[in-house]
Motif scaffolding. Structure first.
Motif, PDB file in Angstrom:
ATOM      1  N   VAL A 135       0.837  -1.192   0.000  1.00  0.00           N
ATOM      2  CA  VAL A 135       0.000   0.000   0.000  1.00  0.00           C
ATOM      3  C   VAL A 135       0.870   1.239   0.000  1.00  0.00           C
ATOM      4  O   VAL A 135       2.067   1.188   0.272  1.00  0.00           O
ATOM      5  N   SER A 136       0.258   2.360  -0.313  1.00  0.00           N
ATOM      6  CA  SER A 136       0.997   3.609  -0.358  1.00  0.00           C
ATOM      7  C   SER A 136       1.020   4.268   1.017  1.00  0.00           C
ATOM      8  O   SER A 136      -0.022   4.629   1.554  1.00  0.00           O
ATOM      9  N   THR A 137       2.205   4.425   1.578  1.00  0.00           N
ATOM     10  CA  THR A 137       2.325   5.140   2.843  1.00  0.00           C
ATOM     11  C   THR A 137       1.920   6.602   2.679  1.00  0.00           C
ATOM     12  O   THR A 137       1.391   7.220   3.606  1.00  0.00           O
ATOM     13  N   THR A 138       2.173   7.152   1.502  1.00  0.00           N
ATOM     14  CA  THR A 138       1.778   8.537   1.232  1.00  0.00           C
ATOM     15  C   THR A 138       0.274   8.692   1.327  1.00  0.00           C
ATOM     16  O   THR A 138      -0.231   9.620   1.958  1.00  0.00           O
ATOM     17  N   HIS A 139      -0.464   7.805   0.691  1.00  0.00           N
ATOM     18  CA  HIS A 139      -1.922   7.895   0.707  1.00  0.00           C
ATOM     19  C   HIS A 139      -2.459   7.740   2.126  1.00  0.00           C
ATOM     20  O   HIS A 139      -3.402   8.431   2.524  1.00  0.00           O
ATOM     21  N   CYS A 140      -1.866   6.828   2.876  1.00  0.00           N
ATOM     22  CA  CYS A 140      -2.317   6.617   4.255  1.00  0.00           C
ATOM     23  C   CYS A 140      -2.097   7.870   5.098  1.00  0.00           C
ATOM     24  O   CYS A 140      -3.002   8.325   5.804  1.00  0.00           O
ATOM     25  N   LYS A 141      -0.901   8.436   5.024  1.00  0.00           N
ATOM     26  CA  LYS A 141      -0.603   9.586   5.871  1.00  0.00           C
ATOM     27  C   LYS A 141      -1.387  10.823   5.444  1.00  0.00           C
ATOM     28  O   LYS A 141      -1.958  11.527   6.291  1.00  0.00           O
ATOM     29  N   ILE A 142      -1.443  11.097   4.137  1.00  0.00           N
ATOM     30  CA  ILE A 142      -2.187  12.268   3.677  1.00  0.00           C
ATOM     31  C   ILE A 142      -3.670  12.111   3.992  1.00  0.00           C
ATOM     32  O   ILE A 142      -4.346  13.068   4.385  1.00  0.00           O
ATOM     33  N   GLY A 143      -4.199  10.890   3.832  1.00  0.00           N
ATOM     34  CA  GLY A 143      -5.598  10.650   4.185  1.00  0.00           C
ATOM     35  C   GLY A 143      -5.865  10.974   5.645  1.00  0.00           C
ATOM     36  O   GLY A 143      -6.852  11.643   5.983  1.00  0.00           O
ATOM     37  N   SER A 144      -4.977  10.532   6.524  1.00  0.00           N
ATOM     38  CA  SER A 144      -5.148  10.806   7.953  1.00  0.00           C
ATOM     39  C   SER A 144      -5.020  12.293   8.262  1.00  0.00           C
ATOM     40  O   SER A 144      -5.786  12.843   9.050  1.00  0.00           O
ATOM     41  N   VAL A 145      -4.043  12.952   7.641  1.00  0.00           N
ATOM     42  CA  VAL A 145      -3.842  14.381   7.876  1.00  0.00           C
ATOM     43  C   VAL A 145      -5.080  15.179   7.480  1.00  0.00           C
ATOM     44  O   VAL A 145      -5.573  16.037   8.223  1.00  0.00           O
ATOM     45  N   VAL A 146      -5.617  14.899   6.292  1.00  0.00           N
ATOM     46  CA  VAL A 146      -6.766  15.653   5.796  1.00  0.00           C
ATOM     47  C   VAL A 146      -8.029  15.324   6.591  1.00  0.00           C
ATOM     48  O   VAL A 146      -8.805  16.223   6.946  1.00  0.00           O
ATOM     49  N   PHE A 147      -8.256  14.040   6.898  1.00  0.00           N
ATOM     50  CA  PHE A 147      -9.447  13.655   7.657  1.00  0.00           C
ATOM     51  C   PHE A 147      -9.468  14.337   9.019  1.00  0.00           C
ATOM     52  O   PHE A 147     -10.478  14.929   9.414  1.00  0.00           O
ATOM     53  N   VAL A 148      -8.360  14.241   9.748  1.00  0.00           N
ATOM     54  CA  VAL A 148      -8.321  14.839  11.079  1.00  0.00           C
ATOM     55  C   VAL A 148      -8.348  16.368  10.987  1.00  0.00           C
ATOM     56  O   VAL A 148      -9.025  17.035  11.776  1.00  0.00           O
ATOM     57  N   GLY A 149      -7.644  16.923  10.001  1.00  0.00           N
ATOM     58  CA  GLY A 149      -7.674  18.372   9.817  1.00  0.00           C
ATOM     59  C   GLY A 149      -9.074  18.873   9.523  1.00  0.00           C
ATOM     60  O   GLY A 149      -9.498  19.920  10.024  1.00  0.00           O
TER      61      GLY A 149
END
Length: 468
Positions: free
Chosen positions: A412-426
């Motif tokens: 899986v893409s670590t980028t997609h996971c981290k950006i998804g979490s950043v945007v969701f929580v933001g």
């Protein structure tokens, strides 16, 4: 190790390009591990690089080989190249490294966090289309991987949001937030330790013989050590944290009192300086409003210090997961080149050499130190405002998603996971807290990653075929 003369140049070129690709992965994907920690000011860039050096390498060595098998044999049907076409597969892997490398370095220059997994899979498809057309490409496997790219940011974001909502309710909104947080501290540490330990010992390193531990033994080791960690935190670290954080807050009060910013009657109240976590929803998403909203988003002083410790732990967790998952993107094709030249067969039956995993890890670490700050700023500062409490939730959710994927062999893409979490929580904090224009540019970069890396790989393959 001696290779046939006609393979030697391929091995040398493969090692050079793989190292450059590893450098690019370290420079670009390091933001997935430490961008939020640096953005929340929990870690300095130097501290992040030191921790990244240690735990990226450990992740690469302990769990990296599982995903490397998927990268080098799970996307393209290597059996098609086993009857006199081994050289075609070898140069194809060189083309794969080239396509991914060029795009990843370009994206890093533009400060855009892109998926190295997207890049390497797209590049593998590109060379295969030139070499064998559509035949031999495992479309079902690729479809499964592509599906995970959309699934992983949503799942990662959902886990992070749920974690943040729980933390917000049972810690951040409490009158005595410090005490509430300290009560949960052993659980947080124990849970994080359990996930890490299980990932290490379950079908773990062949070098350390962890792969020979039976499943029940893995559970005994995992939960046994995790319980010991939780007990140690409860009786050793919690009292120390309580005293240290309280002393720091009282020192802050004293400085405010000396500056005449508070009344003497209220000087002993820690809550006097607590800034609320609740930020009202603002529909206006102008630059001025967004900056003002971000300034209002902060943690209570004692909570910030409590979650600072936890965020360092989860950042280390994320670095370990990243090293295990993404080292495969640079050394998967390289291992294929090495084994084909060594064995003379496209089937690559030998196990992944540990020293090549180390080689890829070293390249990532150098990239982290030299260029890591570029994408760290995008993820940690520019995309959204991150505090220690939200950073902890972001890193825990994304790292858990990546680490589970690594253990089942799914790149899986670590980028997609981290950006998804950043945007969701933001977004949960406030709509104006997210730079949606920057997020749009990141999405565009994600979409074009696969075709661009594939096109570069195809061009490289077209030229390399003439050399064999």
């Amino acid at each position: 190790m001696e290779f046939p003369e006609d393979y030697l140049w391929m091995v040398i070129v493969g090692f050079i390009i793989a190292f450059i690709l590893s450098f690019g992965i370290g420079a670009n994907d390091v933001a997935n591990s430490f961008g939020t920690s640096v953005g929340s000011r929990v870690l300095t860039l130097r501290q992040a690089c030191i921790l990244g050096t240690i735990f990226e390498m450990l992740g690469a060595i302990l769990i990296g080989y599982r995903v490397s098998d998927t990268i080098r044999k799970g996307i393209i049907d290597v059996e098609m190249y086993n009857n006199g076409s081994e050289k075609v597969l070898t140069v194809g892997n060189i083309a794969t490294l080239t396509g991914s490398c060029v795009w990843l370095i370009s994206a890093t220059i533009m400060r855009l966090p892109v998926s190295t997994t997207h890049s390497i899979v797209g590049a593998a498809i590109g060379f295969s289309l030139v070499a064998r057309g559509t035949a031999g490409i495992k479309w079902i496997k690729i479809g499964f991987i592509v599906g995970s790219w959309f699934f992983s940011p949503i799942l990662s974001g959902a886990v992070s949001v749920l974690t943040f909502m729980c933390v917000n309710k049972i810690v951040l909104q409490k009158d005595k937030a410090l005490e509430s947080g300290l009560k949960l501290l052993p659980i947080f540490y124990g849970l994080t330790a359990a996930i890490n330990l299980f990932s290490i010992f379950y079908e773990g390193s062949t070098l350390l013989h962890f792969d020979k531990i039976p499943l029940y033994g893995v559970f005994i080791i995992t939960f046994g050590i995790s319980i010991i960690v939780a007990i140690g935190v409860r009786y050793l670290l919690v009292p120390w944290y309580r005293k240290k954080i309280s002393d720091d807050c009282r020192e802050r009060i004293r400085k405010f009192e000396e500056e005449g910013k508070i009344d003497d009657d209220n000087a002993t109240e820690l809550e006097q300086f607590n800034v609320t976590e609740d930020v009202p929803e603002i529909e206006d998403n102008s630059e001025e409003t967004r900056v003002k909203t971000r300034e209002n988003i902060t943690d209570k002083p004692e909570v910030a210090k409590l979650f600072s410790f936890l965020q360092i732990l989860t950042a280390v967790f994320g670095a370990f997961a990243h090293g295990g998952n993404d080292v495969s993107n640079s050394i998967g094709p390289l291992i294929a080149i090495w084994l084909i030249a060594k064995e003379g067969t496209a089937l690559q039956t030998a196990a992944t050499p540990i020293w090549i995993l180390v080689y890829g890890g070293v390249g990532m670490v150098i990239g982290l130190w030299v260029w890591g700050r570029r994408v760290i700023k995008t993820v940690g500062d520019d995309l959204t405002k991150i505090t220690p409490s939200s950073g902890f939730c972001i890193e825990l959710g994304s790292a858990l998603t990546v680490l589970v994927a690594s253990n089942i062999g799914l790149p899986v893409s670590t980028t997609h996971c981290k950006i998804g979490s950043v945007v969701f929580v933001g977004r949960v904090r406030s709509k104006a807290n997210v730079d949606w224009a920057l997020f749009r540019n990141i999405i565009i970069a994600w979409v074009v990653t696969l075709p661009i890396s594939g096109a570069i790989s195809a061009l490289a393959m077209f030229g390399l075929q003439k050399l064999i």
